[in-house]
Enzyme design. Structure first.
Site, PDB file in Angstrom:
ATOM      1  N   HIS A 119       2.223   2.081  -3.158  1.00  0.00           N
ATOM      2  CA  HIS A 119       1.288   3.011  -3.796  1.00  0.00           C
ATOM      3  C   HIS A 119       1.800   4.452  -3.774  1.00  0.00           C
ATOM      4  CE1 HIS A 119      -2.370   0.091  -3.287  1.00  0.00           C
ATOM      5  NE2 HIS A 119      -1.375  -0.435  -3.962  1.00  0.00           N
TER       6      HIS A 119
ATOM      7  N   ASP B  68       0.866  -1.186   0.000  1.00  0.00           N
ATOM      8  CA  ASP B  68       0.000   0.000   0.000  1.00  0.00           C
ATOM      9  C   ASP B  68       0.903   1.237   0.000  1.00  0.00           C
ATOM     10  OD1 ASP B  68      -2.141   1.919   0.606  1.00  0.00           O
ATOM     11  OD2 ASP B  68      -3.337   0.174   1.080  1.00  0.00           O
TER      12      ASP B  68
END
Ligand SMILES: *[C@@H]1O[C@H](CO)[C@@H](O)[C@H](O)[C@H]1NC(C)=O
Ligand SMILES: *[C@@H]1O[C@H](CO)[C@@H](O)[C@H](O)[C@H]1NC(C)=O
Length: 393
Positions: free
Chosen positions: A240, A217
């Site tokens: 991310h 993430d």
């Protein structure tokens, strides 16, 4: 018995004496509280006892974890403590293989209300694989634990830690101030759900330097109530990217202000630097943000403001109330794996203002040689220097 007591006392005072003269004092070695570095013996209560004695100590003290692998369950390391504490880890802390053992507590290792704390070195391995499989299998799973959390802490240094395979966020900082994170390494597989590297929320004066984050993430996520943050020399990817948000999930929400992210490299991340808010009413804001001197290597959306975030599409016809202003992207170079290298998708009802694009050069990594593009909606600002792809301002 009383002899033993006197001996122990003498020993402890001797250790205190050493504490004063040598920095790597071994005052409270978890092994002398019963911990075993054999990777099998549950050492939780030994760690808690060592912490408790250090925390009650009337002079500065040291908790020491020597080489070895220590199996520990949830560690609530509570303050307030009487003096500052150095927590030195030369060993490895591992969570039990059964993810339920820590998965029902929000945090695996939590420092709570501690002021004046340094945590040096060490590896913590939450062994998140089983937990991620549970999540992916769509079964009902426990909420999952963050690996290490600082909650209501002040004057903290976290240096040289390696965090592996957290069930969720690896390092969390909440309701804290003056926290310095340096030289940490965070690793989880790219597909692992919600395993953010470092998550900061409701905190002031957080500095993150020289760290390598590979995860599933955000490498770093900066939540509501984050102020005066400095992030420098981060290697991010997979992951991310570095994200301000998600903001505006609730109406009454603290804003984000004065954040700098600089001198960092993103490799094959889903995004580079972004500001992200829910498409919902909110009183929140993000302002005075600087993203500078960044290298993007084959990054999905290198420069991104997304104010229309709504993953399960349960915000129809709503607009983000979060006010985004004074955001600068300066000296951002490299390549984008999507065509929209610069995407500024702001709120329909609360447009972004004061966006500055300066000295940008982003190309599109594309076999069909389609050029990189800029997409802008409800955004206004200025351009400086050369901006490629062409700025919308
Ligand atoms: C902004 O944050 C930095 C730390 O990153 C701090 O030194 C500076 O004083 C802050 N500026 C304001 C106006 O608060
Ligand atoms: C936002 O953008 C849309 C489409 O470009 C435009 O119609 C609308 O007026 C803009 N909103 C504001 C507040 O300017």
């Amino acid at each position: 018995m009383s002899n033993f007591k006197t001996m122990t006392c003498t020993c402890v005072s001797l250790l205190f004496f050493f504490c004063l003269i040598i920095p790597s004092c071994l005052a409270y070695n978890v092994v002398s509280f019963g911990a075993r570095g054999d990777g099998r013996t549950d050492s939780t209560s030994a760690f808690l006892r060592a912490w408790s004695v250090a925390c009650h100590s009337t002079s500065q003290s040291n908790v020491y974890v020597p080489r070895g692998t220590y199996l520990v369950r949830t560690l609530n390391l509570n303050g307030p403590c009487r003096r500052r504490i150095d927590f030195r880890i030369d060993g490895i802390l591992v969570a039990p293989t059964n993810y339920n053992a820590i998965g029902y507590s929000e945090f695996w290792i939590m420092f709570y209300k501690v002021s004046g704390l340094s945590v040096y070195g060490g590896t913590i391995n939450a062994k998140g694989h089983g937990y991620w499989s549970c999540r992916k299998g769509g079964k009902s799973c426990p909420q999952g634990a963050r690996s290490i959390q600082f909650m209501w802490c002040n004057n903290v240094l976290l240096k040289g830690l390696t965090s592996l395979h957290s069930q969720r966020v690896h390092v969390g900082i909440g309701y804290s101030s003056n926290v310095r994170v340096e030289n940490v390494k965070i690793t989880a597989p790219s597909g692992s759900p919600n395993t953010d590297g470092i998550h900061v929320q409701n905190s002031r004066g957080v500095t993150i330097l020289g760290s390598i984050i590979k995860t599933g993430d955000d490498c770093i996520s900066i939540g509501p109530g984050s102020m005066n943050m400095w992030v420098e020399r981060i290697g991010c990817g997979p992951g991310h990217g570095i994200s301000i948000g998600s903001l505006g999930s609730s109406y009454n929400e603290a804003g984000v202000a004065n954040i700098t992210v600089t001198n960092s490299v993103f490799t094959k991340t889903q995004n580079g630097v972004r500001v992200k808010s829910w498409a919902r009413p909110s009183g929140g804001y993000a302002r005075n943000i600087m993203f500078s001197n960044l290298i993007m290597r084959n990054v999905g959306y290198p420069i991104l403001i997304d104010q229309n975030y709504c993953p399960n599409n349960n915000c129809p016809r709503q607009n983000s109330g979060v006010k985004v202003s004074q955001v600068t992207f300066k000296n951002v170079k490299g390549s984008s794996s999507t065509q929209e290298a610069i995407k500024l998708d702001c709120s329909y009802t609360n447009p972004c203002t004061g966006i500055r694009l300066q000295d940008i050069k982003l190309t599109h990594n594309d076999r069909l040689r389609r050029p990189a593009l800029t997409y802008c909606r409800n955004a206004s600002g200025r351009r400086g220097g050369t901006v490629i792809p062409r700025s919308c301002f």
